[in-house]
Write a protein that holds these residues in place. Sequence first.
Motif, PDB file in Angstrom:
ATOM      1  N   ILE A 103       0.825  -1.207   0.000  1.00 27.32           N
ATOM      2  CA  ILE A 103       0.000   0.000   0.000  1.00 27.32           C
ATOM      3  C   ILE A 103       0.863   1.263   0.000  1.00 27.32           C
ATOM      4  CG2 ILE A 103      -0.266   0.426   2.478  1.00 27.32           C
ATOM      5  CD1 ILE A 103      -3.142   0.321  -0.071  1.00 27.32           C
ATOM      6  N   ASP A 104       2.101   1.156   0.537  1.00 30.66           N
ATOM      7  CA  ASP A 104       3.000   2.316   0.583  1.00 30.66           C
ATOM      8  C   ASP A 104       4.041   2.298  -0.529  1.00 30.66           C
ATOM      9  OD1 ASP A 104       1.758   3.433   2.774  1.00 30.66           O
ATOM     10  OD2 ASP A 104       3.079   2.480   4.232  1.00 30.66           O
ATOM     11  N   ASP A 105       3.908   1.363  -1.464  1.00 32.91           N
ATOM     12  CA  ASP A 105       4.850   1.270  -2.578  1.00 32.91           C
ATOM     13  C   ASP A 105       4.209   1.900  -3.818  1.00 32.91           C
ATOM     14  OD1 ASP A 105       6.535   0.646  -4.643  1.00 32.91           O
ATOM     15  OD2 ASP A 105       6.748  -1.473  -4.127  1.00 32.91           O
ATOM     16  N   PRO A 106       4.614   3.115  -4.208  1.00 36.58           N
ATOM     17  CA  PRO A 106       3.956   3.797  -5.324  1.00 36.58           C
ATOM     18  C   PRO A 106       4.209   3.152  -6.675  1.00 36.58           C
ATOM     19  CG  PRO A 106       5.901   5.022  -4.643  1.00 36.58           C
ATOM     20  CD  PRO A 106       5.720   3.920  -3.638  1.00 36.58           C
ATOM     21  N   TYR A 107       5.162   2.218  -6.753  1.00 35.54           N
ATOM     22  CA  TYR A 107       5.486   1.572  -8.024  1.00 35.54           C
ATOM     23  C   TYR A 107       4.799   0.218  -8.189  1.00 35.54           C
ATOM     24  CZ  TYR A 107       9.132   5.014  -7.333  1.00 35.54           C
ATOM     25  OH  TYR A 107       9.804   6.174  -7.058  1.00 35.54           O
ATOM     26  N   TRP A 108       4.020  -0.201  -7.194  1.00 32.12           N
ATOM     27  CA  TRP A 108       3.430  -1.542  -7.194  1.00 32.12           C
ATOM     28  C   TRP A 108       1.975  -1.477  -7.659  1.00 32.12           C
ATOM     29  CZ3 TRP A 108      -0.587  -4.318  -5.134  1.00 32.12           C
ATOM     30  CH2 TRP A 108      -0.453  -5.716  -5.096  1.00 32.12           C
ATOM     31  N   THR A 109       1.640  -2.293  -8.661  1.00 29.03           N
ATOM     32  CA  THR A 109       0.250  -2.400  -9.102  1.00 29.03           C
ATOM     33  C   THR A 109      -0.163  -3.855  -9.084  1.00 29.03           C
ATOM     34  OG1 THR A 109       0.944  -2.452 -11.423  1.00 29.03           O
ATOM     35  CG2 THR A 109       0.254  -0.323 -10.534  1.00 29.03           C
ATOM     36  N   ILE A 110      -1.402  -4.079  -8.716  1.00 30.56           N
ATOM     37  CA  ILE A 110      -1.902  -5.433  -8.527  1.00 30.56           C
ATOM     38  C   ILE A 110      -1.952  -6.211  -9.836  1.00 30.56           C
ATOM     39  CG2 ILE A 110      -4.315  -4.690  -8.729  1.00 30.56           C
ATOM     40  CD1 ILE A 110      -3.012  -7.525  -6.488  1.00 30.56           C
ATOM     41  N   ASN A 111      -2.225  -5.532 -10.944  1.00 32.54           N
ATOM     42  CA  ASN A 111      -2.372  -6.245 -12.222  1.00 32.54           C
ATOM     43  C   ASN A 111      -1.291  -5.885 -13.230  1.00 32.54           C
ATOM     44  OD1 ASN A 111      -3.484  -3.697 -12.353  1.00 32.54           O
ATOM     45  ND2 ASN A 111      -5.128  -4.249 -13.760  1.00 32.54           N
ATOM     46  N   ASP A 112      -0.059  -5.681 -12.735  1.00 34.81           N
ATOM     47  CA  ASP A 112       1.106  -5.568 -13.633  1.00 34.81           C
ATOM     48  C   ASP A 112       1.200  -6.835 -14.486  1.00 34.81           C
ATOM     49  OD1 ASP A 112       2.308  -3.146 -13.265  1.00 34.81           O
ATOM     50  OD2 ASP A 112       3.601  -3.804 -11.641  1.00 34.81           O
ATOM     51  N   VAL A 113       1.553  -6.668 -15.752  1.00 37.80           N
ATOM     52  CA  VAL A 113       1.776  -7.835 -16.609  1.00 37.80           C
ATOM     53  C   VAL A 113       3.184  -7.769 -17.191  1.00 37.80           C
ATOM     54  CG1 VAL A 113      -0.654  -8.114 -17.214  1.00 37.80           C
ATOM     55  CG2 VAL A 113       0.811  -6.716 -18.663  1.00 37.80           C
ATOM     56  N   GLU A 114       3.693  -8.909 -17.596  1.00 39.41           N
ATOM     57  CA  GLU A 114       5.011  -8.964 -18.220  1.00 39.41           C
ATOM     58  C   GLU A 114       4.973  -9.873 -19.431  1.00 39.41           C
ATOM     59  OE1 GLU A 114       7.630 -12.155 -15.923  1.00 39.41           O
ATOM     60  OE2 GLU A 114       6.804 -10.659 -14.540  1.00 39.41           O
ATOM     61  N   GLN A 115       5.842  -9.592 -20.395  1.00 36.98           N
ATOM     62  CA  GLN A 115       5.924 -10.428 -21.586  1.00 36.98           C
ATOM     63  C   GLN A 115       6.785 -11.648 -21.288  1.00 36.98           C
ATOM     64  OE1 GLN A 115       8.179  -9.382 -25.359  1.00 36.98           O
ATOM     65  NE2 GLN A 115       6.074  -9.101 -26.081  1.00 36.98           N
ATOM     66  N   LEU A 116       6.306 -12.808 -21.668  1.00 33.43           N
ATOM     67  CA  LEU A 116       7.014 -14.046 -21.390  1.00 33.43           C
ATOM     68  C   LEU A 116       8.076 -14.319 -22.456  1.00 33.43           C
ATOM     69  CD1 LEU A 116       3.846 -16.054 -20.354  1.00 33.43           C
ATOM     70  CD2 LEU A 116       5.467 -14.862 -18.882  1.00 33.43           C
ATOM     71  N   LYS A 117       9.095 -15.058 -22.076  1.00 32.09           N
ATOM     72  CA  LYS A 117      10.283 -15.201 -22.925  1.00 32.09           C
ATOM     73  C   LYS A 117      10.036 -15.991 -24.202  1.00 32.09           C
ATOM     74  CE  LYS A 117      13.390 -15.030 -18.924  1.00 32.09           C
ATOM     75  NZ  LYS A 117      14.364 -15.804 -18.104  1.00 32.09           N
ATOM     76  N   ASP A 118       9.347 -17.109 -24.110  1.00 32.42           N
ATOM     77  CA  ASP A 118       9.243 -18.010 -25.258  1.00 32.42           C
ATOM     78  C   ASP A 118       8.117 -17.633 -26.206  1.00 32.42           C
ATOM     79  OD1 ASP A 118      11.390 -19.450 -24.281  1.00 32.42           O
ATOM     80  OD2 ASP A 118      10.113 -20.821 -23.138  1.00 32.42           O
ATOM     81  N   THR A 119       6.892 -17.605 -25.703  1.00 34.91           N
ATOM     82  CA  THR A 119       5.738 -17.362 -26.574  1.00 34.91           C
ATOM     83  C   THR A 119       5.497 -15.890 -26.839  1.00 34.91           C
ATOM     84  OG1 THR A 119       4.235 -17.261 -24.695  1.00 34.91           O
ATOM     85  CG2 THR A 119       4.585 -19.434 -25.702  1.00 34.91           C
ATOM     86  N   LYS A 120       6.079 -15.020 -26.003  1.00 37.37           N
ATOM     87  CA  LYS A 120       5.842 -13.576 -26.049  1.00 37.37           C
ATOM     88  C   LYS A 120       4.416 -13.226 -25.619  1.00 37.37           C
ATOM     89  CE  LYS A 120       9.998 -13.204 -27.541  1.00 37.37           C
ATOM     90  NZ  LYS A 120      11.056 -12.890 -26.566  1.00 37.37           N
ATOM     91  N   TYR A 121       3.710 -14.195 -25.060  1.00 38.63           N
ATOM     92  CA  TYR A 121       2.419 -13.898 -24.453  1.00 38.63           C
ATOM     93  C   TYR A 121       2.654 -13.051 -23.206  1.00 38.63           C
ATOM     94  CZ  TYR A 121       0.603 -17.805 -27.283  1.00 38.63           C
ATOM     95  OH  TYR A 121       0.251 -18.648 -28.295  1.00 38.63           O
ATOM     96  N   HIS A 122       1.563 -12.676 -22.533  1.00 41.94           N
ATOM     97  CA  HIS A 122       1.679 -11.885 -21.319  1.00 41.94           C
ATOM     98  C   HIS A 122       0.999 -12.593 -20.153  1.00 41.94           C
ATOM     99  CE1 HIS A 122       2.461  -8.887 -24.431  1.00 41.94           C
ATOM    100  NE2 HIS A 122       2.984  -8.114 -23.496  1.00 41.94           N
ATOM    101  N   TRP A 123       1.536 -12.366 -18.960  1.00 44.03           N
ATOM    102  CA  TRP A 123       0.880 -12.866 -17.751  1.00 44.03           C
ATOM    103  C   TRP A 123       1.167 -11.904 -16.604  1.00 44.03           C
ATOM    104  CZ3 TRP A 123      -3.171 -15.514 -17.389  1.00 44.03           C
ATOM    105  CH2 TRP A 123      -3.596 -16.030 -16.156  1.00 44.03           C
TER     106      TRP A 123
END
Length: 298
Positions: A103-123
């Motif tokens: 709650i005190d971390d201004p850079y943290w979001t609950i639904n951050d996503v990242e691109q995966l290495k192999d398929t380039k999909y996101h999760w």
Amino acid sequence: MGAVGQILILSLMGVQLAWALVKTPSLGRSNTIDPVDMCREIKFVDASRRSATRESVLRDLCEAGVTHVELDDKMKQFAIFNLHRDNFEDAAKWHSGDAKNVIDDPYWTINDVEQLKDTKYHWYTHGLPMWPLPHQAISNTTAKSILPKKKPADWPNYGMATPVYFAAKAWRNQAWSAEEFFQQQPKNSPFKSHKDFHKLAKEVVEKVNGQQVESYSDWPFLRYSLLPMVKSMMLRNKGLCPDELYVYTRVTPCHPTEALQLTCVQAALEARNILTQAGCRATDVIVGYTQEYNNNAL
């Protein structure tokens, strides 16, 4: 150009460089959303539960929650909930326990996503867009002595979530995306029990109806996390139950076509059953929101 002008330009360049080096929160989610404006008008699922104190606490939850969620034209729903010790307090109290103090971390979001290495999909960066859940980074031991003494994990008194969205084309296949995410980082996992959280995430994803993610109110964090949260709070407060459980959702979870809009009260009913299991029958469940479910909202 005179010496004064040169000094002025160099000063401005220095200021610009300093701003460039300061990391600011990724607020793309809220560039068009002013938390104060969005949270100004609080509505209650049960209007008879309205009071100035409760409205103030729900507004606190709304303003805190929106800064930790990626919101856009497609992803508009989120929830934040808080176990509230004293019903006369008109401000939310935050306790993180053994978990990360998000709650005190201004850079943290609950639904951050990242691109995966192999398929380039996101999760989702955090495995699921729900916090806290079992098997995430909540410790259950203390290492102050040679032989660690087990103790109950101290859970936070708050949590947040968004629905598990499947709409984005970049995701392609949510099952594959989740599997690749958990398979690519078992050696450097951020989760307390990578294997168990992987199993839980798979269970959650399989149960979600991708066509109704906006309106469902069977929030998994209630089912999996509320009971240990209540027990932790009671332990900290010498057996006393919280006076209230506040649940705020940006958009009411009612769908206009559902009979009697029963999903409006689903979260409150589920929470009431869990509170009863914890021996906290007298704890009030207060559910509020700021936007009606309609075609413009979702």
